[in-house]
Design a protein around this motif. Structure first.
Motif, PDB file in Angstrom:
ATOM      1  N   PHE A  38       0.819  -1.206   0.000  1.00 33.32           N
ATOM      2  CA  PHE A  38       0.000   0.000   0.000  1.00 33.32           C
ATOM      3  C   PHE A  38       0.854   1.258   0.000  1.00 33.32           C
ATOM      4  O   PHE A  38       0.492   2.267  -0.599  1.00 33.32           O
ATOM      5  CB  PHE A  38      -0.955  -0.001   1.195  1.00 33.32           C
ATOM      6  N   ASN A 133     -12.328   3.135  -4.795  1.00 35.05           N
ATOM      7  CA  ASN A 133     -12.296   1.705  -5.115  1.00 35.05           C
ATOM      8  C   ASN A 133     -13.299   1.435  -6.233  1.00 35.05           C
ATOM      9  O   ASN A 133     -14.364   2.053  -6.287  1.00 35.05           O
ATOM     10  CB  ASN A 133     -12.616   0.861  -3.877  1.00 35.05           C
ATOM     11  N   LEU A 151      -8.016  -0.154  -6.616  1.00 32.65           N
ATOM     12  CA  LEU A 151      -8.035   1.260  -6.245  1.00 32.65           C
ATOM     13  C   LEU A 151      -7.547   2.054  -7.444  1.00 32.65           C
ATOM     14  O   LEU A 151      -6.654   1.613  -8.164  1.00 32.65           O
ATOM     15  CB  LEU A 151      -7.125   1.507  -5.042  1.00 32.65           C
TER      16      LEU A 151
ATOM     17  N   ASN B  59      -0.759   2.238   6.781  1.00 30.50           N
ATOM     18  CA  ASN B  59      -2.007   2.062   6.058  1.00 30.50           C
ATOM     19  C   ASN B  59      -1.989   0.789   5.228  1.00 30.50           C
ATOM     20  O   ASN B  59      -0.940   0.359   4.749  1.00 30.50           O
ATOM     21  CB  ASN B  59      -2.255   3.259   5.138  1.00 30.50           C
ATOM     22  N   TYR B  61      -5.066  -1.826   2.746  1.00 27.94           N
ATOM     23  CA  TYR B  61      -6.415  -1.830   2.187  1.00 27.94           C
ATOM     24  C   TYR B  61      -6.942  -3.253   2.099  1.00 27.94           C
ATOM     25  O   TYR B  61      -6.306  -4.122   1.493  1.00 27.94           O
ATOM     26  CB  TYR B  61      -6.455  -1.143   0.811  1.00 27.94           C
ATOM     27  N   GLN B 130      -6.831   1.862   7.891  1.00 29.42           N
ATOM     28  CA  GLN B 130      -7.377   1.847   6.530  1.00 29.42           C
ATOM     29  C   GLN B 130      -8.253   3.070   6.316  1.00 29.42           C
ATOM     30  O   GLN B 130      -9.113   3.370   7.137  1.00 29.42           O
ATOM     31  CB  GLN B 130      -8.215   0.568   6.346  1.00 29.42           C
ATOM     32  N   ALA B 132     -11.201   4.336   3.964  1.00 32.14           N
ATOM     33  CA  ALA B 132     -12.121   3.587   3.110  1.00 32.14           C
ATOM     34  C   ALA B 132     -13.528   4.168   3.114  1.00 32.14           C
ATOM     35  O   ALA B 132     -13.873   5.001   3.951  1.00 32.14           O
ATOM     36  CB  ALA B 132     -12.181   2.142   3.585  1.00 32.14           C
TER      37      ALA B 132
END
Lengths: 478, 478
Positions: A38, A133, A151, B59, B61, B130, B132
């Motif tokens: 990430f 996303n 993403l 971070n 995902y 995360q 989101a």
């Protein structure tokens, strides 16, 4: 770890797991982007976002769920995306009246909103980007390169004139080229997609295309001139200076977490990842070496040096774990850290440090008081060298002398026999779908793009031998 | 625009539309975060993310779609969230074998992954965050404060011991307090939620609670100690130093785009938004004034001043549109810009500029060569003043002398008659669900939290009059 030459896909899958970039999940085709993976995306985002803002774009966020009826408003769009959509059919304990798609891209919902926001030429241009996303329920998946959820950023702009919209399309393509070449050190070809490879609903699609180390292509960013296709579908009209109502011209452009996959496949080798300094989460790792009983002495130089390197803006990490230096060297090589700094008691005595480059394997000895300056210069050199290496690889596997399907088939069998990537071919194309389809059917080579600045101009179609209308890159692609 | 005193909700909805922060969409309960609204979120993200990283978090995902069976593994969790979930039941043209929820929060999928990643005490702690989108299919929605889809961050950590996990829970609560108080200038009470208000599946839930200008409460961040509830459900075990297999202790903590709503409701007034400098996308707007024919003269001073202010790191914007200065003053006041700088021909002659504060309405005249320093100081002062103002408002509407339901009902009818917010009451509570439920039923006041540092300690339960076990903030809440 499987060597690249033995099985490139296996090597890729081994590497990204071993370097702890991702993990599989129980949700079909969806991966976890683990912190080390990430963070690559965070650096890519930072580089992109900065350039988007510098060119006047602003971020926004639109709903992820898109009503089924929205897809119907642009005919090609629904045909292109429908087979890949996941649908929400119930929520809050009740069936929905209209089912909602998980966005595969947001032209439709954004088109709807723009039709509310845009009334007059004074409201134009609208320059909006979204980090989000998205979902495409793929049959065959490959971590980072093709996953059911991924993403990305998607830019969506609206303009008063075709000319301005086309300029925007090109400007964003150029930003993609700049980030991918200058930050990720991946050379790309800018060009136009053939009609069969166009985005569903676009007038013209442009792309940047990159060659992986197995010779296959990745589309590393796309920019679309959508003309009035969506503005007619969604009634995005404005009153122009001349007091006429007109449809706006829209564009969209996207780049995604595929870039992480490309980064690995372009620079990695049998020792693991190799990360260009500008995108590397850790640019330099410091490892003390020598006998444990002399460690205290080493640390007296080690600690202030760490501070000085950090102070200079380098992303630096120390590795003080109990494992042997050799184990650590392998570990950080596998993780792709551009520079390793070693410091032992003898180095302290000699007022020097050892710097080892991940890209060349070269080790140099540098005077302690020159260390910070040398590191800064080395990071620049490594970035350039990695780009040049990737460029040389690409050009060595780009074939400009393949003029017929027979020659292409011959190239493929010869390279396969040699265990070499077949690479790309620059070929003439008569412009018909038939010839493009036949090339694909016979060789699995698809048109990548029609480069703006082709390294040669081809006169005849690789398939039918008629006069070529375009010079096109063909390759197998991810 | 509706005045706050007439109808606070109407004022809020008018303001966020007029200031162009959001728009409604055809998707039930989902809004567009327009650029001016989204940029507030970007500044909040930046402030949070920096602090998360400074405290060792990284971070990642995780997939948005969560298999139905995952929710079954923590009994309270499924009971809490099931009524609000949207479900994907078909994808890629086929019905799914197991339906997939759009995440309302990610404890379950992350718990599953952690059970794969954690084997030994050496793998601990795991400190992951995360950013989101999440979904809770709400029956009643309110832009930013309660929407079916919203944006947030969710931290998920795993630790070897309860003590360490509890420290983490408190550390993150303190980070929320710091960002909300110091960046958003919103005073909050840190405290523990009562059992009935706990997160579904938590052992203990802590929150920061803020008072809006209508006296209602917003939970501005929560941090949960989850104990072994999820590690037992998902079998997250590790081999400890003592060679025993143990369950990890987990935490989770979240803050969301609700903060945008709170920011508006705490600082806004009848002139529109008022933004604290640290979170304001534009900190200072420069407007030339005076007759058009003298504009050229003004610009000779205006342009270099703009450069100097920008150079000083201030987020500055010029407004050179054709509208009148008065129109522009109103416009930027409504948008909440902390400082307006006016420069006219007379100011140029006198080597001065005019600075107008959004928070106090005060206008000051400053020597041109002092302008940049004064602006920098003013931004600090405005930030502090806005916090102090919000604090004074909160304390003025916090009632420490309400000791029975009769007194609370009397407070409510009195303040309603006066057209004033009823505010919060600090009340004793015997600790039973019955009393808490009765307070809610009779007054719509719910327990906000049990503050760590209550301004007073209450001896008897506001409901039953028995000895109080806790001193609790009660309020109506969003």
């Amino acid at each position: 770890m499987t060597p690249q030459s033995e099985d490139f896909s296996r090597w890729y899958l081994d590497t990204i797991r071993k370097a702890d970039l991702m993990d599989y999940t129980p949700v079909r085709g969806c991966i976890v982007f683990k912190p080390d993976g990430f963070e690559l995306w965070e650096h890519i985002q930072e580089a992109m976002d900065k350039r988007f803002k510098e060119t006047g774009h602003r971020n926004a966020y639109f709903p992820m769920l898109i009503p089924e009826s929205f897809f119907q408003k642009e005919k090609e769009h629904i045909e292109g995306f429908n087979p890949e959509l996941p649908w929400v059919t119930e929520a809050g304990g009740e069936p929905l009246e209209e089912k909602l798609a998980l966005r595969p891209t947001s032209e439709t919902i954004i088109g709807h909103m723009y039709s509310q926001w845009i009334q007059s030429y004074r409201d134009l241009p609208v320059l909006i980007n979204q980090w989000a996303n998205v979902f495409r329920w793929e049959k065959r998946t490959m971590p980072f390169l093709r996953t059911s959820e991924f993403l990305w950023q998607e830019g969506h702009t609206a303009h008063a004139t075709e000319e301005e919209a086309r300029q925007e399309t090109m400007q964003m393509l150029e930003i993609y080229r700049e980030v991918v070449e200058e930050v990720l050190a991946i050379p790309v070809w800018k060009g136009q997609k053939t009609p069969s490879e166009r985005f569903a609903g676009a007038v013209d699609t442009y792309s940047i295309e990159a060659m992986m180390k197995d010779g296959k292509a990745v589309q590393a960013g796309t920019s679309h001139y959508l003309g009035e296709n969506f503005s007619r579908g969604f009634e995005i009209k404005f009153l122009d200076r001349d007091n006429q109502f007109k449809y706006v011209h829209t564009t969209s452009w996207g780049s995604s977490t595929r870039l992480i996959g490309s980064l690995i496949m372009v620079h990695g080798d049998d020792r693991g990842l190799a990360l260009p300094p500008r995108v590397a989460p850790i640019q330099l790792v410091m490892i003390p070496v020598g006998p444990a009983k002399l460690q205290a002495k080493v640390m007296e130089t080690f600690d202030p040096l760490f501070d000085a390197i950090k102070q200079a803006g380098v992303r630096v990490k120390t590795d003080l774990r109990e494992e042997t230096p050799g184990w650590k060297f392998n570990e950080w090589e596998m993780r792709g850290v551009p520079i390793r700094l070693e410091l032992g008691p003898r180095d302290v005595d000699n007022n020097q440090v050892i710097l080892a480059r991940r890209d060349t394997g070269e080790k140099i000895t540098v005077a302690l008081d020159q260390a910070v300056d040398t590191i800064k210069q080395l990071l620049v050199d490594i970035q350039n060298n990695m780009f040049q290496k990737a460029l040389a690889f690409r050009d060595a596997h780009s074939h400009l002398d393949v003029d017929s399907l027979d020659q292409l088939n011959e190239l493929i069998s010869r390279t396969e026999q040699e265990g070499q990537p077949s690479g790309w071919v620059l070929a003439g194309w008569c412009g018909t779908n038939e010839c493009e389809a036949k090339v694909k059917e016979e060789t699995k080579f698809t048109s990548r793009n029609i480069p703006f600045e082709p390294p040669a101009v081809k006169e005849t179609c690789i398939c039918c031998g008629q006069a070529a209308k375009q010079t096109v890159w063909f390759a197998r692609a991810y």
